[in-house]
Design a protein around this motif. Sequence first.
Motif, short mmCIF file in Angstrom:
data_model
loop_
_atom_site.label_atom_id
_atom_site.label_comp_id
_atom_site.label_asym_id
_atom_site.label_seq_id
_atom_site.Cartn_x
_atom_site.Cartn_y
_atom_site.Cartn_z
N TRP A 224 0.81 -1.20 0.00
CA TRP A 224 0.00 0.00 0.00
C TRP A 224 0.86 1.26 0.00
N VAL A 225 1.90 1.26 0.81
CA VAL A 225 2.80 2.41 0.83
C VAL A 225 3.55 2.47 -0.50
N GLY A 226 3.88 1.32 -1.04
CA GLY A 226 4.46 1.25 -2.39
C GLY A 226 5.74 2.03 -2.57
N ARG A 227 6.68 1.78 -1.68
CA ARG A 227 7.97 2.47 -1.77
C ARG A 227 8.75 1.95 -2.98
N SER A 228 9.33 2.87 -3.72
CA SER A 228 10.06 2.47 -4.90
C SER A 228 11.29 3.36 -5.06
N GLU A 229 12.45 2.74 -5.17
CA GLU A 229 13.70 3.50 -5.31
C GLU A 229 14.04 3.65 -6.78
N GLY A 230 14.41 4.84 -7.14
CA GLY A 230 14.75 5.07 -8.54
C GLY A 230 15.38 6.44 -8.69
N ALA A 231 15.06 7.10 -9.81
CA ALA A 231 15.65 8.41 -10.06
C ALA A 231 14.71 9.25 -10.90
N PHE A 232 14.80 10.56 -10.71
CA PHE A 232 14.16 11.50 -11.62
C PHE A 232 15.17 11.86 -12.69
N VAL A 233 14.68 12.01 -13.92
CA VAL A 233 15.55 12.51 -14.99
C VAL A 233 14.74 13.53 -15.79
N ASP A 234 15.35 14.67 -16.07
CA ASP A 234 14.68 15.70 -16.86
C ASP A 234 15.09 15.59 -18.32
N PHE A 235 14.08 15.49 -19.17
CA PHE A 235 14.32 15.51 -20.62
C PHE A 235 13.91 16.89 -21.12
N ALA A 236 14.85 17.61 -21.71
CA ALA A 236 14.53 18.95 -22.23
C ALA A 236 13.67 18.80 -23.48
N VAL A 237 12.67 19.65 -23.60
CA VAL A 237 11.83 19.62 -24.79
C VAL A 237 12.51 20.48 -25.86
N ARG A 238 12.64 19.93 -27.06
CA ARG A 238 13.31 20.65 -28.15
C ARG A 238 12.51 21.90 -28.53
N ASP A 239 13.23 22.95 -28.82
CA ASP A 239 12.62 24.21 -29.25
C ASP A 239 11.67 24.75 -28.20
N SER A 240 12.02 24.57 -26.94
CA SER A 240 11.15 25.04 -25.86
C SER A 240 12.00 25.16 -24.61
N SER A 241 11.53 25.91 -23.63
CA SER A 241 12.26 25.99 -22.36
C SER A 241 11.75 24.93 -21.39
N GLN A 242 10.75 24.16 -21.84
CA GLN A 242 10.14 23.17 -20.96
C GLN A 242 11.02 21.93 -20.77
N LYS A 243 10.75 21.27 -19.64
CA LYS A 243 11.40 19.98 -19.39
C LYS A 243 10.33 18.98 -19.03
N ILE A 244 10.56 17.76 -19.38
CA ILE A 244 9.66 16.70 -18.90
C ILE A 244 10.45 15.85 -17.91
N ARG A 245 9.92 15.80 -16.71
CA ARG A 245 10.61 15.01 -15.67
C ARG A 245 9.99 13.62 -15.63
N VAL A 246 10.83 12.60 -15.71
CA VAL A 246 10.33 11.23 -15.61
C VAL A 246 10.87 10.60 -14.33
N PHE A 247 10.16 9.58 -13.88
CA PHE A 247 10.68 8.77 -12.78
C PHE A 247 10.97 7.38 -13.33
N THR A 248 12.14 6.84 -12.97
CA THR A 248 12.47 5.50 -13.43
C THR A 248 13.22 4.74 -12.34
N THR A 249 12.98 3.44 -12.28
CA THR A 249 13.77 2.61 -11.37
C THR A 249 14.96 2.02 -12.12
N ARG A 250 14.96 2.25 -13.43
CA ARG A 250 16.02 1.64 -14.25
C ARG A 250 16.73 2.69 -15.09
#
Length: 852
Positions: A224-250
């Motif tokens: 239920w608590v669902g603890r998961s170890e991993g990392a955030f990684v920011d992918f920059a969006v091309r032609d934009s100042s935006q970033k997409i942050r993903v979470f991954t365990t791998r």
Amino acid sequence: MDEKYFPEQIENKWQQHWEQTKAFQVTEDDPRPKFYCLEMLPYPSGFLHMGHVRNYAIGDAVAWYKRLQGFNVLHPIGWDSFGQPAEQAAIKRGVNPRDWTEENIAHMRGQMKRLGISYDWSREIAAHRPEYYKWDQWFFLKMFERGLAYKKKSPVNWCPKESTVLSNEQSSGGVCWRCGAEVEKRELEQWFLKITDYAEELVEDIKQIESSWPEKVLKRQRDWVGRSEGAFVDFAVRDSSQKIRVFTTRIDTIYGATAIAISAEHPLVDELLAESPLKNQVLAFAEKVKSDKAARGRIVDEEEQKEGINTGVLAVNPFSGESIPVWVANYVLIEYGTGAVMSVPAHDERDFEFAQKYSLPIRRVIERISHEQESIPHDATSEDQSIAMPHAFTEYGILVNSGDWSGKLSTEGIVEMAKYAEVHGFGKAAVTYRIRDWGVSRQRFWGAPVPIVYCEKCGMVPVPEKDLPVQLPDRAEFTGSGESPLAGVADFVNTTCPNCHAPARRDTDTMDTFVDSSWYFFRYCDPRNEAAAFDPAIARQWTPVDQYIGGDSHAVMHLIYTRFWTKFMRDLGLVSFDEPVKKLLTQGMVTNRVQGTDEWKAMSKSLGNGVDPDEMIAAFGADAARLFVLFAAPVENELRWSESGIEGAVRFLRRVYTMVWRWNERLAKTETTLASDEPNDQSSGARALRRKTHQTIAKVTGDFEDLHLNTIVAALMELFNELSAFAVDPATATAAEVFVVREALAALVLMLAPFSPHAAEEMWQHLGHAGGLLNSGRWPQADAELARSEELEIPIQVNGKLRSRVLALPEVTEEELRAAALKDEKIIAFIEGHEVVKVIVVPQRLVNVVVK
RNA sequence: GCCGGAGUGGCGAAAUUGGUAUACGCACCAGACUCAAAAUCUGGCGUUCGCAAGGACAUGUCGGUUCGAGUCCGACCUCCGGCACCA
């Protein structure tokens, strides 16, 4: 003493006696060590069912056992008396929820007393009484002060049938936990308690209770608590100042990312598409996904098809610099992680399935570690390996096609690549949790009002502590419309601002009833305190709960909330430990055959397979009903109801009673001291009975520690059978025989008390003891010397098969045993003509002759 | 699908560290008591061969380790429970 066993008479007599002497009331100034025995408090539906009976029978057995061992046992009961059924009764039948609830409590209290459960009734509490829910409100304010109670507009789980909001726990699987109706999503202003602040602790502290809570409960809590170890990684969006942050365990597979997949509800969807020619198509797709999700739960077994749409936007992999397309995909959940994932088809089953459907490249970047292979595989393998891979390779291994990282182990990559991302400012190692904050707002009448006032000038103002409780009005209109009935009670709603005294309005929601049950067992410690929820000094004397007993249906909701609440109270300085419950027992269901079928199902009115506890008591007595319930199956197993089983329990009690009656007179006339060595004569029946008595005491005491109550009853029956076999006439018995019978009967009756306390009290008296058993601290002591067998029956095997037995003394040497075995006639016959290869002698246990 | 837990007589179930499988109870069968029944008491009760003594086979299935496996190991089957796109 009556010759015959009349349970009704005996039970009435002792129940009255206990009531008059306040037998089970405990105080804090008692010098004996404490023991807190707790059963989950019931909802006052009006009638006890067999599940309750089982719960309380188990709890009472523990309470009696500990009392007889000399503990000061707190064994309280109360009522979880806020909640839906009272309100339903009000809506359907126009009754007042308070009256309805109080009547139910009165009836159920009577049933509990007829069962003879040893509660300290002076500590009884009920959640719906202002002196109790005042403290729910107080705790709420404390959370509010600390930012742990907050309000936000959010999509909530809405049960259309009951017109109310449900917590995540209560709407698990997309259906209402109570009525089974399909849950809808609605946007409402809701109160939340920040259980997520304690997510880490709720997992971490499982270590403290690991060995004493059932594994299945802990597993569900971890999930239920669902603890998961991993990392955030920011992918920059091309032609934009935006970033997409993903979470991954791998993160180690990041060179295999061939797309970014974001949730339909992702906040960037609109923004990213602002100038895209694909805008309309993508938005239409996102809407479709949202409505599909709302409809989910209808078809339970059917796995949803993975669907997605390319947004035409590109994102840059910060590790490789590669540009990859951004997709909106229905399998990405907004509620978890960041609502966006990097799609690595080669190493994730879902991404693989998605990539195959939309022909996205599948790039392998992890190879299995091969032991034959001397050198680490290098990057010479082909770029697109989709043909070579029938499915995703999700194991750890060695990185390939991963730039400078190639050749590293996955496990190293996971750690080092997260560090690299952090150093370069585009990510970091992170832990995410599945658990969400606890939504406690209910649009209901029959609950504790949220102690908040809304003022035009001052905004949201907490009700000052001195003004608590915010009292529920006596009545309200029950329209069933979905708005809280309190909103229609002008006297309640209209108030003045505690700050500026201008006219203001009260919050009209009430709190989830799981708030009431999150801390109730602390209130038992100090139930009449008007100045505080409880005095910490008094609570410290009783808590934590030593033994908690209840159904496993509360494995995640109640039991996770109460752990959270305890940690919060600890942070307030009210308690000094992390975990409220030392030992937890989850009892099994009580089932009965459904008439006309072979199916065993939980007793219920609708199935017509219910059994009324009152009828059972009337027909067989509370003692027999309780004895049967504890004997028929291990406490954690399903218990199949059996009328003939309960008859067996009556028979046993009657036999024991008759035995006591037969010896009653003689025991009264004869000295209790052991006058001679006679019963110690090895071969005598008296000696055998003593041995059995002490063996039984040892077994029963041991089994109580593990709550193997069914085998305790079996052991008591065995002791009784031995006592019956000791066929000595009371009139002519020698003093020594009287002594061993007294010893056996006293032990039997004492050990029976946790199961059938009325009968035990009665018989205890007839064994010549003035005063009750209770608090006598007389739990019998096993004498290891007396329990020891003087003669062993040693099985003799030939090639592992039982062929004979020999009698031997416990001191017998291995050599002697070996010789005795080889001398045995039957054994000789079996080994004749064969070569004896070896003889295995297990001291005091067995001999095995191995022949060829 | 994944993760737990469990498979032992007609039934509920017992079985320390691997060491007499089926304790205890229910049901059933027989006998005693009774005009009879109920209740109570006594005895029997895994399957199978045998007049018996005794033997063979039995703890979901198949294999393994061991002097010896319900218990340990491997593969599988069945049932129950939980979670269910958790990145």
